[in-house]
Design an enzyme around this catalytic site. Structure first.
Site, mmCIF file in Angstrom:
data_model
loop_
_atom_site.group_PDB
_atom_site.id
_atom_site.type_symbol
_atom_site.label_atom_id
_atom_site.label_comp_id
_atom_site.label_asym_id
_atom_site.label_seq_id
_atom_site.Cartn_x
_atom_site.Cartn_y
_atom_site.Cartn_z
ATOM 1 N N ASP A 49 1.002 -0.935 -0.375
ATOM 2 C CA ASP A 49 -0.079 -0.231 0.484
ATOM 3 C C ASP A 49 0.476 0.904 0.061
ATOM 4 O O ASP A 49 0.515 1.907 -0.153
ATOM 5 C CB ASP A 49 -1.223 0.109 0.875
ATOM 6 C CG ASP A 49 -0.532 0.064 2.397
ATOM 7 O OD1 ASP A 49 0.999 -0.461 2.340
ATOM 8 O OD2 ASP A 49 -1.146 -0.012 3.668
ATOM 9 N N SER A 50 2.183 0.990 0.320
ATOM 10 C CA SER A 50 3.018 2.096 -0.367
ATOM 11 C C SER A 50 2.616 3.067 -1.702
ATOM 12 O O SER A 50 3.152 4.234 -1.963
ATOM 13 C CB SER A 50 4.792 1.459 0.078
ATOM 14 O OG SER A 50 4.980 0.039 -1.010
ATOM 15 N N ASP A 88 -1.192 -6.564 -0.144
ATOM 16 C CA ASP A 88 -1.420 -5.351 1.138
ATOM 17 C C ASP A 88 -3.000 -5.474 1.366
ATOM 18 O O ASP A 88 -3.706 -4.735 0.363
ATOM 19 C CB ASP A 88 -0.812 -3.925 1.486
ATOM 20 C CG ASP A 88 0.522 -3.650 2.316
ATOM 21 O OD1 ASP A 88 1.080 -4.609 3.141
ATOM 22 O OD2 ASP A 88 1.041 -3.615 1.885
ATOM 23 N N LYS A 118 -1.535 -9.338 2.604
ATOM 24 C CA LYS A 118 -0.068 -9.452 4.180
ATOM 25 C C LYS A 118 -1.181 -8.157 5.012
ATOM 26 O O LYS A 118 -2.377 -6.891 4.032
ATOM 27 C CB LYS A 118 0.957 -8.293 3.569
ATOM 28 C CG LYS A 118 1.644 -7.782 4.852
ATOM 29 C CD LYS A 118 3.350 -8.017 4.765
ATOM 30 C CE LYS A 118 2.799 -6.263 3.452
ATOM 31 N NZ LYS A 118 2.552 -5.029 4.992
ATOM 32 N N GLU A 120 -1.374 -5.641 8.385
ATOM 33 C CA GLU A 120 -0.677 -5.252 10.090
ATOM 34 C C GLU A 120 -1.308 -5.023 11.002
ATOM 35 O O GLU A 120 -2.274 -5.676 11.202
ATOM 36 C CB GLU A 120 -0.147 -3.597 9.610
ATOM 37 C CG GLU A 120 0.858 -3.258 8.546
ATOM 38 C CD GLU A 120 0.121 -1.974 8.210
ATOM 39 O OE1 GLU A 120 1.362 -1.090 7.243
ATOM 40 O OE2 GLU A 120 0.033 -0.588 8.990
ATOM 41 N N GLU A 187 9.080 -4.395 11.011
ATOM 42 C CA GLU A 187 10.179 -2.766 9.690
ATOM 43 C C GLU A 187 9.991 -2.227 10.827
ATOM 44 O O GLU A 187 9.532 -1.831 11.757
ATOM 45 C CB GLU A 187 8.140 -2.132 8.996
ATOM 46 C CG GLU A 187 9.157 -1.003 8.366
ATOM 47 C CD GLU A 187 7.993 -0.523 7.689
ATOM 48 O OE1 GLU A 187 8.330 0.662 7.315
ATOM 49 O OE2 GLU A 187 6.838 -1.062 7.663
#
Length: 273
Positions: A49-50, A88, A118, A120, A187
């Site tokens: 999602d970056s 993501d 993925k 978080e 991270e």
């Protein structure tokens, strides 16, 4: 059968089996051309999602939508052949409940053909991770600095630099492993902490700003190519394409303004009958 058709794409199980073995190589990818270039060198490609910041110019990953992730995921799948593609889950698409997470993860996988998602979060997401895996969706976890929580964390800050923070981060990593995640991204965590977590877990750790002792590494491709300007401390520039692009565009502009481009070799003549 074509040679391309014979290539077997790596799976989440393949990545899981690489614990304490040959280091796992990963980069982000957001487009088909860049995926094609990275595919031959990487074990998995992360449609992160970056992309909200790198491609769309957003200030954080928070505004990224499910539709954006699916669109870029489709492009990366078309551009790649061998690497596992992990996509993501964006902010707001999984936190509400395991059921919400399943609906959106299933949509991502159905509409892109990717091999895993993925998400978080550590202990608070363990139940959701288990729920997804029980229903056939491989999950890569992500602990430490979690960019979707930037508004709670107060910015993009390294985690675990005070030893008092370690127990909570270790507990997060252990929780996602016990829930069935096939790997976990660490991270921006203190290097000794990343070493300790890697030694404790039975699943691979994927470092980004963590430690060379992790079972693998991931970077934002555009960062390591020098395309994004200011980059985090943990990024090494393996190229400086921004300078090459700037030079090429400047040369093009000069040629156009001097009417040297297009030249005779770039235009079409009339065919004489």
């Amino acid at each position: 059968m074509s040679s391309q058709a014979q290539i077997r794409r790596l799976t989440a199980l393949d990545i899981r089996s690489r614990k304490a073995a040959e280091p796992i190589v990963s980069l982000t990818a957001y487009t088909a051309p860049m995926a094609a270039l990275a595919d031959r060198h990487c074990d998995f490609l992360l449609v992160g999602d970056s992309l909200g910041m790198v491609v769309h110019g957003l200030d954080s990953t928070v505004p990224v939508t499910l539709e954006m992730m699916i669109l870029h995921g489709q492009a990366v799948m078309r551009g790649s052949r061998r690497a596992l593609i992990v996509i993501d889950m964006p902010f707001g698409s999984y936190e509400e409940s395991p059921q919400q997470a399943f609906r959106n993860a299933a949509r991502i996988m159905q509409e892109t053909g990717c091999g895993a998602v993925k998400l978080e979060g550590g202990q608070r997401m363990a139940r959701t991770i288990r729920f997804l895996i029980e229903r056939g969706i491989p999950v890569m976890a992500h602990v430490g600095l979690t960019p979707q929580a930037v508004n709670v964390l107060g910015g993009f800050k390294a985690q675990g630099r005070e030893r008092a923070e370690w127990p909570a981060i270790i507990a997060d990593a252990e929780a996602v492993a016990e829930a069935g995640a096939f790997a976990v991204v660490l991270e921006a965590v203190a290097e000794p902490l990343a070493v300790e977590i890697t030694a404790k877990l039975a699943i691979p750790t994927i470092g980004i700003g963590a430690s060379a002792a992790c079972d693998g590494q991931v970077l934002v491709l555009d960062d390591m190519l020098g395309l994004t300007g200011r980059v985090p401390k943990f990024v090494r520039l393996f190229g400086n394409l921004a300078e090459d692009v700037d030079r090429a565009v400047a040369d093009y502009a000069a040629e156009v303004r001097a009417r040297r481009f297009p030249g005779p070799e770039h235009v079409y003549a009339v065919k004489e009958s």
